[in-house]
Design a protein around this motif. Structure first.
Motif, PDB file in Angstrom:
ATOM      1  N   LEU A 124       3.322 -14.023  -3.419  1.00  0.00           N
ATOM      2  CA  LEU A 124       4.637 -14.297  -3.998  1.00  0.00           C
ATOM      3  C   LEU A 124       4.622 -14.247  -5.519  1.00  0.00           C
ATOM      4  O   LEU A 124       5.649 -13.975  -6.146  1.00  0.00           O
ATOM      5  CB  LEU A 124       5.148 -15.649  -3.518  1.00  0.00           C
ATOM      6  N   SER A 125       3.461 -14.478  -6.115  1.00  0.00           N
ATOM      7  CA  SER A 125       3.341 -14.411  -7.574  1.00  0.00           C
ATOM      8  C   SER A 125       2.980 -13.015  -8.067  1.00  0.00           C
ATOM      9  O   SER A 125       2.912 -12.794  -9.280  1.00  0.00           O
ATOM     10  CB  SER A 125       2.284 -15.411  -8.063  1.00  0.00           C
ATOM     11  N   GLY A 126       2.716 -12.108  -7.146  1.00  0.00           N
ATOM     12  CA  GLY A 126       2.364 -10.751  -7.543  1.00  0.00           C
ATOM     13  C   GLY A 126       0.984 -10.628  -8.148  1.00  0.00           C
ATOM     14  O   GLY A 126       0.742  -9.713  -8.944  1.00  0.00           O
ATOM     15  N   ALA A 142       4.385  -1.608  -1.580  1.00  0.00           N
ATOM     16  CA  ALA A 142       5.524  -2.361  -2.114  1.00  0.00           C
ATOM     17  C   ALA A 142       5.962  -1.882  -3.485  1.00  0.00           C
ATOM     18  O   ALA A 142       7.119  -2.039  -3.866  1.00  0.00           O
ATOM     19  CB  ALA A 142       5.174  -3.847  -2.179  1.00  0.00           C
ATOM     20  N   GLY A 165       5.646  -3.077  -6.376  1.00  0.00           N
ATOM     21  CA  GLY A 165       6.188  -4.091  -7.267  1.00  0.00           C
ATOM     22  C   GLY A 165       7.484  -4.713  -6.820  1.00  0.00           C
ATOM     23  O   GLY A 165       8.055  -5.542  -7.551  1.00  0.00           O
ATOM     24  N   ASP A 166       8.004  -4.379  -5.649  1.00  0.00           N
ATOM     25  CA  ASP A 166       9.224  -5.008  -5.160  1.00  0.00           C
ATOM     26  C   ASP A 166       8.992  -6.507  -4.941  1.00  0.00           C
ATOM     27  O   ASP A 166       7.862  -6.956  -4.742  1.00  0.00           O
ATOM     28  CB  ASP A 166       9.669  -4.387  -3.843  1.00  0.00           C
ATOM     29  N   THR A 167      10.070  -7.260  -4.952  1.00  0.00           N
ATOM     30  CA  THR A 167       9.977  -8.704  -4.762  1.00  0.00           C
ATOM     31  C   THR A 167       9.599  -9.028  -3.325  1.00  0.00           C
ATOM     32  O   THR A 167      10.233  -8.544  -2.380  1.00  0.00           O
ATOM     33  CB  THR A 167      11.318  -9.372  -5.091  1.00  0.00           C
ATOM     34  N   PRO A 168       8.563  -9.840  -3.118  1.00  0.00           N
ATOM     35  CA  PRO A 168       8.144 -10.175  -1.755  1.00  0.00           C
ATOM     36  C   PRO A 168       8.970 -11.304  -1.142  1.00  0.00           C
ATOM     37  O   PRO A 168       9.495 -12.168  -1.841  1.00  0.00           O
ATOM     38  CB  PRO A 168       6.693 -10.612  -1.933  1.00  0.00           C
ATOM     39  N   MET A 169       9.058 -11.279   0.169  1.00  0.00           N
ATOM     40  CA  MET A 169       9.675 -12.346   0.943  1.00  0.00           C
ATOM     41  C   MET A 169       8.659 -12.829   1.962  1.00  0.00           C
ATOM     42  O   MET A 169       8.057 -12.022   2.688  1.00  0.00           O
ATOM     43  CB  MET A 169      10.916 -11.831   1.671  1.00  0.00           C
ATOM     44  N   TYR A 224       4.883 -10.855   5.538  1.00  0.00           N
ATOM     45  CA  TYR A 224       5.583 -10.630   4.265  1.00  0.00           C
ATOM     46  C   TYR A 224       6.363  -9.324   4.326  1.00  0.00           C
ATOM     47  O   TYR A 224       5.985  -8.383   5.036  1.00  0.00           O
ATOM     48  CB  TYR A 224       4.589 -10.575   3.098  1.00  0.00           C
ATOM     49  N   TRP A 273       8.743  -6.601   1.627  1.00  0.00           N
ATOM     50  CA  TRP A 273       9.173  -6.208   0.287  1.00  0.00           C
ATOM     51  C   TRP A 273      10.326  -5.219   0.422  1.00  0.00           C
ATOM     52  O   TRP A 273      10.332  -4.374   1.313  1.00  0.00           O
ATOM     53  CB  TRP A 273       8.039  -5.534  -0.467  1.00  0.00           C
ATOM     54  N   ALA A 301      15.755  -7.342   0.115  1.00  0.00           N
ATOM     55  CA  ALA A 301      16.791  -8.188  -0.481  1.00  0.00           C
ATOM     56  C   ALA A 301      18.161  -7.521  -0.361  1.00  0.00           C
ATOM     57  O   ALA A 301      18.274  -6.298  -0.373  1.00  0.00           O
ATOM     58  CB  ALA A 301      16.473  -8.457  -1.940  1.00  0.00           C
TER      59      ALA A 301
END
Length: 258
Positions: free
Chosen positions: A194-196, A231, A233-237, A253, A255, A258
């Motif tokens: 989640l923090s990349g 991913a 760099g897409d935001t993870p869920m 997880y 990505w 959203a």
């Protein structure tokens, strides 16, 4: 065009196909976002080869690559169509990225593919191709494999790494508390994802608590790094999956959803 997500799914034990637990319905909800996907590409640790192979059959069979489980498991099938053209294109992409790759015209779907897909796409109405893992794949190579597959997402093809967030089969238990080390490893992985913190994920065997105990061998963790690479760099869920059999963390997880 629909930009498909990248997904890491913990497929746990084969009995996940019969015991959805916390994760099953959550994967089905996520899978509704794949209704517009042109296809799904799955990387599973249950197909390891010299170099990379990609399923090229128009109708891959369902492989029951396990033994000693309840008889109903062996009656389950996943009749999703293959996509030979996409398989050939994927092989070309992988070769262009420096991998040795070829189409396998006969291979079917192993349980690392069909078990989670029974939840993600229960109607088996989306074409699927499976990509093998090289025998010598390591963390850096898994990330590179994901990056090589990432352009497929822009063509509406979802990229799925199917593994298990923890995978110590020597400690599987039917009853009792979930193992503390599995919880700790899952929590560390969640923070890193989640923090990349990709560098931390690559060096997880040194940095994560109880990494060697959580993964005596690496093959079930590497699909997470494939998904991270895809991913871009897409935001993870995070998708909570709990822990099954005391030690198999089922967190997953996604990505780009959203």
């Amino acid at each position: 065009m629909f930009r498909a997500p990248a997904i890491f799914v913990s497929h746990g034990a084969p009995t996940f196909a019969l015991e959805p637990g916390l994760l099953g319905s959550r994967l089905t909800e996520l899978g509704q976002r794949l209704a517009s996907a042109a296809a799904i590409v799955v990387v599973s640790p249950h197909w390891q080869t010299c170099g990379i192979r990609v399923t090229g059959a128009p109708w891959p069979e369902t492989i029951h690559d396990f033994g000693g489980f309840p008889p109903p498991l062996y009656n389950l099938t996943y009749p999703a169509p293959g996509l030979p053209g996409l398989a050939a294109e994927t092989v070309s992409m992988l070769i262009d990225s420096g991998f040795a790759a070829m189409v396998d015209p006969e291979r079917g779907y192993d349980h690392g593919t069909w078990v989670p897909l029974r939840y993600l796409r229960p109607d088996a109405d989306t074409p699927v191709i499976q990509v093998s893992m090289p025998h010598n794949l390591d963390a850096a190579g898994a990330l590179r494999l994901g990056k090589a597959l990432a352009p497929l997402r822009d063509r509406g093809v979802a990229v799925v790494g199917s593994g298990s967030l923890t995978h110590n089969l020597h400690e599987v238990r039917r009853a009792g508390e979930s193992a503390a080390y599995a919880k700790e490893f899952a929590a560390w992985s969640r923070e890193a994802v989640l923090s990349g913190h990709v560098d931390a994920l690559l060096d997880y065997r040194r940095l994560a608590p109880s990494a060697i105990r959580a993964h005596p061998t690496e093959e079930h963790y590497l699909p997470l790094l494939v998904a991270v690479g895809a991913a871009r760099g897409d935001t993870p869920m995070a998708i909570d999956g709990g822990i099954t059999y005391g030690v198999l963390a089922m967190d997953s997880y996604a990505w780009g959803v959203a």
